[in-house]
Design a protein around this motif. Structure first.
Motif, short mmCIF file in Angstrom:
data_model
loop_
_atom_site.label_atom_id
_atom_site.label_comp_id
_atom_site.label_asym_id
_atom_site.label_seq_id
_atom_site.Cartn_x
_atom_site.Cartn_y
_atom_site.Cartn_z
N THR A 40 24.32 39.40 -74.94
CA THR A 40 23.43 38.34 -75.41
C THR A 40 22.62 37.66 -74.29
N PRO A 41 23.17 37.38 -73.11
CA PRO A 41 22.31 36.79 -72.06
C PRO A 41 21.13 37.68 -71.67
N PRO A 42 21.29 39.02 -71.53
CA PRO A 42 20.11 39.84 -71.25
C PRO A 42 19.07 39.78 -72.36
N LEU A 43 19.49 39.79 -73.62
CA LEU A 43 18.53 39.71 -74.71
C LEU A 43 17.80 38.37 -74.68
N VAL A 67 26.62 44.23 -60.80
CA VAL A 67 25.92 44.93 -61.88
C VAL A 67 24.90 45.87 -61.27
N THR A 68 24.62 46.93 -62.01
CA THR A 68 23.61 47.90 -61.58
C THR A 68 22.64 48.15 -62.73
N ILE A 69 21.36 48.09 -62.44
CA ILE A 69 20.34 48.51 -63.40
C ILE A 69 20.04 49.97 -63.08
N MET A 70 20.29 50.83 -64.04
CA MET A 70 20.15 52.26 -63.82
C MET A 70 19.33 52.90 -64.93
N ARG A 71 18.74 54.04 -64.62
CA ARG A 71 18.05 54.83 -65.64
C ARG A 71 19.07 55.72 -66.33
N MET A 72 19.09 55.67 -67.65
CA MET A 72 20.08 56.45 -68.39
C MET A 72 19.73 57.92 -68.39
N VAL A 73 20.79 58.74 -68.27
CA VAL A 73 20.71 60.19 -68.40
C VAL A 73 21.88 60.59 -69.30
N PRO A 74 21.89 61.83 -69.80
CA PRO A 74 23.00 62.22 -70.68
C PRO A 74 24.37 62.18 -70.04
N LEU A 129 24.54 37.60 -64.50
CA LEU A 129 23.98 38.30 -63.35
C LEU A 129 23.16 39.50 -63.79
N GLY A 130 23.65 40.21 -64.80
CA GLY A 130 22.92 41.35 -65.33
C GLY A 130 21.59 40.97 -65.94
N ALA A 131 21.56 39.80 -66.60
CA ALA A 131 20.31 39.32 -67.19
C ALA A 131 19.26 39.07 -66.11
N ASN A 137 19.79 50.88 -68.41
CA ASN A 137 21.11 50.39 -68.79
C ASN A 137 21.59 49.37 -67.76
N ILE A 138 22.26 48.31 -68.24
CA ILE A 138 22.96 47.39 -67.34
C ILE A 138 24.42 47.82 -67.31
N HIS A 139 24.91 48.24 -66.15
CA HIS A 139 26.31 48.64 -66.02
C HIS A 139 27.03 47.62 -65.15
#
Length: 314
Positions: free
Chosen positions: A13-16, A134-141, A172-174, A106-108
C-alpha cells in the motif's frame, strides 16, 4: 507514464499511495480475489490494495491466475506503459511481464542478489543480518533474477520484529520506486545484472518447519525465531500438548554454572518469563495461548496458564 500496479497485502500500500501522491497515472490495479473470512466463511474481505483502488476510483482486476487470453486482453485495454509489482502473490508469465512497452518492475525486500524468494524479511532476521533493504529490479521469468535499477539499505535493530521491519521496508520501497521511476523518465536509469554466484534464497515459510521453537538451540537463535514471525504466523511452542504463540523475546543472562533442561520456565515476573535454552536463556514478554487473545506472560501466569518449573515444548 501509464502504470499498472500489481499488489495485494499491506506491504504494497505505501508504494501505491506514493505513485498516486506523486501524480503518476495509475491506470489500474491487479490484486488477488477477495478472501472469505469468519468462522462460517460467508463474508469476504477485499485486499488492502483493492481498498485503496476503490477509494481512488481505479479499475480493479482480480483474476484467479494472471494468465489466459481474456485476462491479457483486459490488461492490453488499459494500455499500460509499465507494470509495477509489489507482493502481488502470483508468479507472472513472460507474456504478462513483457506486455507493457517499458516492461515490469518489482520491489523486492532485500539487497539482491541476497535473499531471493518469498520470505526475505523473515530470513534477514533469522540469519541475524545487521543490514537489509529494498531493490528495484526489472522482472524476468527467473526468480528475482532480473537486473537491478536501484537499491536502498537500512540497518536491522537488535530487537526488531518482522512486522516492524516489514513496515519500514515498505516505506523505503515506496521512496526507492519513485526515485527509480524518475530516473527512467529522464533516461538516467542504469540496469545492473545480478551476480548469480552470490545469490542466496529465502523460501516460502512453512509454519511447522520454521516457526516451531526448538529450545535446544542457543538463546540468540531462539530470540531471532520469535522476532522473525511476530506478528504472523507467530513462533510457537507447546505446553502440556497445547500450542502457545510467543512474542517479545530477547536473550537473557543466566549464571554459567546453572544448567537447566531446554524449555524449562526458570522464572515468571512482570517483565516476562525466563526460559532455558540449549545455551543461555530467553525472556518472553507476550504470548497467545490457543483460542485466546495475545496477552502479557504475567497475565497468563496469574490465570495459572504457566508456572516456574513448567517445560515448554512438552
Amino acid at each position: 507514464m501509464r502504470i499498472l500496479f500489481w499488489g495485494t497485502p499491506d506491504f504494497a500500500t505505501p508504494p501505491l499511495r506514493a505513485l498516486l501522491g506523486e501524480g503518476f497515472e495509475v491506470v489500474g490495479v491487479v490484486t488477488q480475489p477477495d478472501k472469505p473470512q469468519g468462522r462460517s466463511r460467508s463474508s469476504v474481505v477485499a485486499s488492502p490494495v483493492k481498498r485503496i483502488a476503490l477509494e481512488e476510483g481505479l479499475e480493479v482486476l482480480q483474476p484467479e491466475r494472471p494468465r489466459g487470453p481474456e485476462f491479457l486482453e483486459r490488461v492490453r485495454a488499459l494500455q499500460p506503459d509499465l507494470s509495477v509489482v509489489v507482493a502481488y502473490g502470483h508468479i507472472l508469465p513472460k507474456e504478462v511481464i513483457d506486455l507493457p512497452p517499458l516492461g515490469t518492475l518489482n520491489i523486492h525486500a532485500s539487497l539482491l542478489p541476497a535473499l531471493r524468494g518469498a520470505a526475505p524479511i523473515q530470513a534477514a532476521i533469522l540469519q541475524g543480518l545487521r543490514e537489509t533493504g529494498v531493490t528495484i529490479m526489472r522482472m524476468v521469468p527467473a526468480l528475482d533474477a532480473g537486473p537491478t535499477i536501484l537499491a536502498a539499505a537500512t540497518p536491522i535493530a537488535d530487537d526488531e520484529t518482522y512486522g516492524e521491519l516489514q513496515a519500514r521496508l515498505s516505506e523505503l520501497g515506496a521512496l526507492a520506486l519513485i526515485e527509480a521511476l524518475s530516473l527512467i523518465a529522464v533516461g538516467a536509469a542504469r540496469e545492473t545484472p545480478q551476480d548469480d554466484a552470490k545469490a542466496t534464497y529465502a523460501p516460502k515459510i512453512e509454519r511447522d518447519r520454521d516457526a516451531r521453537v526448538d529450545w535446544a538451540q542457543e538463546a540468540t537463535t531462539v530470540a531471532r525465531v520469535v522476532r522473525a514471525f511476530d506478528p504472523r504466523p507467530g513462533a510457537f511452542t507447546t505446553l502440556r500438548g497445547t500450542e502457545v504463540k510467543l512474542f517479545g523475546a530477547r536473550p537473557a543472562y543466566v549464571e554459567a554454572a546453572v544448567t537447566n533442561a531446554p524449555g524449562m520456565v526458570l522464572s515468571v515476573e512482570d517483565d516476562g518469563m525466563l526460559v532455558a535454552c540449549g545455551a543461555g536463556a530467553v525472556r518472553i514478554v507476550e504470548c497467545q495461548p490457543a483460542g485466546k487473545r495475545r496477552l502479557a506472560v504475567s497475565e497468563w501466569a496469574r490465570g495459572r496458564g504457566v508456572a516456574v518449573g513448567d517445560r515448554l515444548g512438552s
